[in-house]
Design a protein around this motif. Structure first.
Motif, short mmCIF file in Angstrom:
data_model
loop_
_atom_site.label_atom_id
_atom_site.label_comp_id
_atom_site.label_asym_id
_atom_site.label_seq_id
_atom_site.Cartn_x
_atom_site.Cartn_y
_atom_site.Cartn_z
N GLU A 1 0.80 -1.23 0.00
CA GLU A 1 0.00 0.00 0.00
C GLU A 1 0.83 1.28 0.00
OE1 GLU A 1 -3.58 0.00 0.79
OE2 GLU A 1 -3.73 -2.20 0.77
N SER A 2 2.12 1.13 0.24
CA SER A 2 2.99 2.31 0.31
C SER A 2 4.43 1.87 0.07
CB SER A 2 2.91 2.93 1.70
OG SER A 2 3.43 2.01 2.65
N GLU A 3 5.29 2.85 -0.16
CA GLU A 3 6.71 2.55 -0.31
C GLU A 3 7.24 1.85 0.95
OE1 GLU A 3 9.13 5.95 -1.26
OE2 GLU A 3 10.95 4.75 -1.36
N ALA A 4 6.73 2.26 2.11
CA ALA A 4 7.17 1.65 3.37
C ALA A 4 6.83 0.16 3.40
CB ALA A 4 6.52 2.36 4.55
N ASP A 5 5.68 -0.22 2.85
CA ASP A 5 5.30 -1.65 2.77
C ASP A 5 6.30 -2.43 1.92
OD1 ASP A 5 3.02 -1.32 4.25
OD2 ASP A 5 1.62 -1.87 2.64
N THR A 6 6.68 -1.83 0.80
CA THR A 6 7.62 -2.48 -0.13
C THR A 6 8.97 -2.66 0.56
OG1 THR A 6 6.46 -1.55 -2.01
CG2 THR A 6 8.73 -2.27 -2.40
N LEU A 7 9.42 -1.60 1.23
CA LEU A 7 10.70 -1.66 1.94
C LEU A 7 10.65 -2.73 3.03
CD1 LEU A 7 11.48 2.15 2.15
CD2 LEU A 7 12.82 0.44 0.86
N ALA A 8 9.54 -2.82 3.73
CA ALA A 8 9.43 -3.79 4.83
C ALA A 8 9.45 -5.23 4.31
CB ALA A 8 8.15 -3.53 5.63
N LEU A 9 8.75 -5.48 3.22
CA LEU A 9 8.74 -6.82 2.63
C LEU A 9 10.15 -7.20 2.15
CD1 LEU A 9 7.21 -9.35 1.58
CD2 LEU A 9 6.92 -8.11 -0.59
N ALA A 10 10.79 -6.25 1.49
CA ALA A 10 12.12 -6.51 0.94
C ALA A 10 13.14 -6.75 2.06
CB ALA A 10 12.55 -5.33 0.08
N ARG A 11 12.97 -6.01 3.13
CA ARG A 11 13.83 -6.16 4.32
C ARG A 11 13.69 -7.57 4.90
NH1 ARG A 11 16.04 -3.40 8.11
NH2 ARG A 11 16.19 -1.27 7.43
N SER A 12 12.46 -8.04 5.01
CA SER A 12 12.22 -9.40 5.51
C SER A 12 12.85 -10.42 4.57
CB SER A 12 10.71 -9.67 5.62
OG SER A 12 10.13 -8.77 6.51
N LEU A 13 12.74 -10.18 3.29
CA LEU A 13 13.35 -11.09 2.32
C LEU A 13 14.86 -11.11 2.52
CD1 LEU A 13 13.15 -12.97 -0.17
CD2 LEU A 13 13.48 -10.93 -1.59
N GLY A 14 15.45 -9.92 2.65
CA GLY A 14 16.90 -9.83 2.83
C GLY A 14 17.38 -10.65 4.02
#
Ligand SMILES: Nc1ncnc2c1ncn2[C@@H]1O[C@H](COP(=O)(O)OP(=O)(O)O)[C@@H](O)[C@H]1O
Ligand SMILES: [Mg+2]
Length: 157
Positions: free
Chosen positions: A7-20
């Motif tokens: 829903e936001s750039e912050a959501d994308t960053l959070a998902l990517a962070r978890s992936l990392g």
């Protein structure tokens, strides 16, 4: 396949962070989607999720082709938008990087068959509206399935 709405750039960053946080040396993550879909933003989250300091800027490697970072593992962020053939891929030393235990996060990797073959997880981003993106995480093989399994456990409920 895992499909989510961001829903936001912050959501994308959070998902990517978890992936990392769940990646291992030798993993190749393929980021797909049109211009502005959020590939570089996703890469930024993944790099920080791999333990690179928040103070380290993660910018588009469109012109340098490869940006390298050191977190709990070495990470290479690549953008092959301008790359034309396999010879160049060999010149970039991608196989050596993987042998050395790097994680590779690649924009436009599908253009290059040898890169696509090495990809364990595709992250396909699509623009829904200004701030909303749809993402499909598509595993390629057993390692991709395992990454999704580990990632799902980390998602906020
Ligand atoms: N949910 C979202 N996820 C990712 N980026 C978003 C989102 N909403 C808005 N944006 C904006 O979209 C742009 C994405 O740019 P970028 O990550 O460079 O895309 P790409 O590398 O795919 O061309 C950024 O300006 C970012 O702030
Ligand atoms: Mg980009």
């Amino acid at each position: 396949m895992l499909e989510l709405e961001l829903e936001s750039e912050a959501d994308t960053l959070a998902l990517a962070r978890s992936l990392g946080a769940v990646l291992k040396g030798g993993d190749v993550i393929g980021l797909e989607g049109g211009l502005g879909a959020g590939k570089t933003t996703f890469a930024r989250g993944a790099v920080h999720g791999l333990g690179v300091s928040e103070e380290t800027a993660v910018t588009s490697p469109t012109f340098a082709l490869l940006h390298q970072y050191q977190g709990r593992l070495p990470i290479v962020h690549a953008d092959f938008y301008r790359l034309t053939d396999e010879v160049e891929l060999a010149e970039l030393g991608v196989d050596e990087l993987l042998d050395e235990g790097c994680v590779l996060v690649v924009e436009w990797g599908r253009k290059l068959p040898t890169m696509a073959d090495r990809t364990v997880l595709w992250v396909e981003l699509e623009i829904v509206s200004d701030n909303v993106r749809r993402v499909r995480l598509r595993p390629q093989g057993a390692r991709g399935e395992a990454i999704i399994g580990a990632l799902v456990k980390r998602l906020p409920r």
